[in-house]
Design a protein around this motif. Structure first.
Motif, PDB file in Angstrom:
ATOM      1  N   UNK A  21      44.625   6.780   1.544  1.00 17.92           N
ATOM      2  CA  UNK A  21      43.946   7.461   0.446  1.00 17.92           C
ATOM      3  C   UNK A  21      44.891   7.469  -0.733  1.00 17.92           C
ATOM      4  N   UNK A  22      44.415   6.949  -1.867  1.00 15.73           N
ATOM      5  CA  UNK A  22      45.314   6.841  -3.020  1.00 15.73           C
ATOM      6  C   UNK A  22      44.542   6.916  -4.332  1.00 15.73           C
ATOM      7  N   UNK A  23      45.254   7.354  -5.379  1.00 16.44           N
ATOM      8  CA  UNK A  23      44.640   7.296  -6.702  1.00 16.44           C
ATOM      9  C   UNK A  23      44.492   5.825  -7.095  1.00 16.44           C
ATOM     10  N   UNK A  24      43.498   5.526  -7.888  1.00 13.19           N
ATOM     11  CA  UNK A  24      43.235   4.132  -8.245  1.00 13.19           C
ATOM     12  C   UNK A  24      44.271   3.578  -9.204  1.00 13.19           C
ATOM     13  N   UNK A  25      44.625   4.355 -10.186  1.00 10.49           N
ATOM     14  CA  UNK A  25      45.534   3.829 -11.197  1.00 10.49           C
ATOM     15  C   UNK A  25      46.957   3.775 -10.665  1.00 10.49           C
ATOM     16  N   UNK A  78      39.728   7.850  -6.968  1.00  9.41           N
ATOM     17  CA  UNK A  78      40.537   7.609  -5.773  1.00  9.41           C
ATOM     18  C   UNK A  78      39.890   6.503  -4.947  1.00  9.41           C
ATOM     19  N   UNK A  79      40.696   5.924  -4.072  1.00 11.25           N
ATOM     20  CA  UNK A  79      40.236   4.869  -3.171  1.00 11.25           C
ATOM     21  C   UNK A  79      40.680   5.185  -1.760  1.00 11.25           C
ATOM     22  N   UNK A  80      39.885   4.729  -0.811  1.00  9.00           N
ATOM     23  CA  UNK A  80      40.227   4.902   0.586  1.00  9.00           C
ATOM     24  C   UNK A  80      40.100   3.545   1.275  1.00  9.00           C
ATOM     25  N   UNK A  81      41.073   3.202   2.087  1.00 11.99           N
ATOM     26  CA  UNK A  81      41.006   2.007   2.927  1.00 11.99           C
ATOM     27  C   UNK A  81      40.652   2.442   4.333  1.00 11.99           C
ATOM     28  N   UNK A  82      39.662   1.766   4.928  1.00 12.00           N
ATOM     29  CA  UNK A  82      39.227   2.087   6.284  1.00 12.00           C
ATOM     30  C   UNK A  82      39.046   0.821   7.099  1.00 12.00           C
ATOM     31  N   UNK A  93      39.156  -7.083   8.342  1.00 11.79           N
ATOM     32  CA  UNK A  93      39.029  -5.875   9.160  1.00 11.79           C
ATOM     33  C   UNK A  93      39.117  -4.565   8.383  1.00 11.79           C
ATOM     34  N   UNK A  94      39.346  -4.622   7.080  1.00 12.93           N
ATOM     35  CA  UNK A  94      39.507  -3.399   6.292  1.00 12.93           C
ATOM     36  C   UNK A  94      38.663  -3.478   5.020  1.00 12.93           C
ATOM     37  N   UNK A  95      38.082  -2.338   4.666  1.00 13.64           N
ATOM     38  CA  UNK A  95      37.371  -2.187   3.400  1.00 13.64           C
ATOM     39  C   UNK A  95      38.076  -1.150   2.549  1.00 13.64           C
ATOM     40  N   UNK A  96      37.984  -1.327   1.248  1.00 11.10           N
ATOM     41  CA  UNK A  96      38.399  -0.308   0.289  1.00 11.10           C
ATOM     42  C   UNK A  96      37.133   0.272  -0.312  1.00 11.10           C
ATOM     43  N   UNK A  97      37.045   1.585  -0.310  1.00 12.96           N
ATOM     44  CA  UNK A  97      35.894   2.273  -0.889  1.00 12.96           C
ATOM     45  C   UNK A  97      36.375   3.031  -2.116  1.00 12.96           C
ATOM     46  N   UNK A  98      35.787   2.726  -3.256  1.00 12.89           N
ATOM     47  CA  UNK A  98      36.085   3.432  -4.500  1.00 12.89           C
ATOM     48  C   UNK A  98      35.266   4.716  -4.475  1.00 12.89           C
TER      49      UNK A  98
END
Length: 144
Positions: free
Chosen positions: A39-43, A59-63, A90-95
């Motif tokens: 979990x991280x800020x986008x910028x 923010x973005x999350x990788x799952x 195997x991983x997606x980033x969700x904005x």
């Protein structure tokens, strides 16, 4: 979308904990020392302001995700893209811009957590399975 609610949900998973091995603003959620989300800020401090997009405010999350489902989710939601700095199969980033409903995000988190549990050895899983119910670990998913 409130990233703190997402963080709370991530940390509500059995024996989930937060680590910061990469950068101080990139939270890595783990279970038994195995990553199931970031979990991280986008910028980023290194971002070029001339390349900024509206999504840079979220923010973005990788799952982790099943490869077939990963592609399907990318087709359904514009805010779901191939995993940033991750294995894109195997991983997606969700904005976290509000496009993906909270219930769907929780399902994706549950799925990522369950996939990581599935990849553990029987001994690693056994300690979790004796302490928590199948529903607590896997929810409605059938990854056991």
């Amino acid at each position: 979308m409130d990233h703190l609610k997402i963080r709370d949900y991530l940390l509500s998973k059995p024996e989930a904990w937060e680590d910061f091995p990469f950068y101080p603003d990139v939270a890595v959620m783990k279970v038994k020392n195995k990553m199931f989300a970031t979990l991280s800020p986008a910028s980023s401090k290194n971002s070029d302001p001339n390349d900024a997009t509206p999504d840079d405010n979220f923010y973005r999350i990788n799952l982790k995700c099943d490869p077939h489902e990963a592609v399907q989710l990318r087709d359904v939601f514009e805010s779901v893209v191939a995993g940033y700095h991750m294995n894109k199969k195997h991983w997606n980033t969700i904005i976290l811009n509000g496009e993906v409903p909270m219930g769907e995000l929780q399902r994706m988190i549950d799925n990522s957590y369950a996939l990581v549990l599935k990849s553990m050895t029987k001994a690693e899983r056994r300690s979790l399975e004796t302490a928590y119910s199948e529903e607590e670990l896997y929810g409605d998913l059938s990854y056991k």
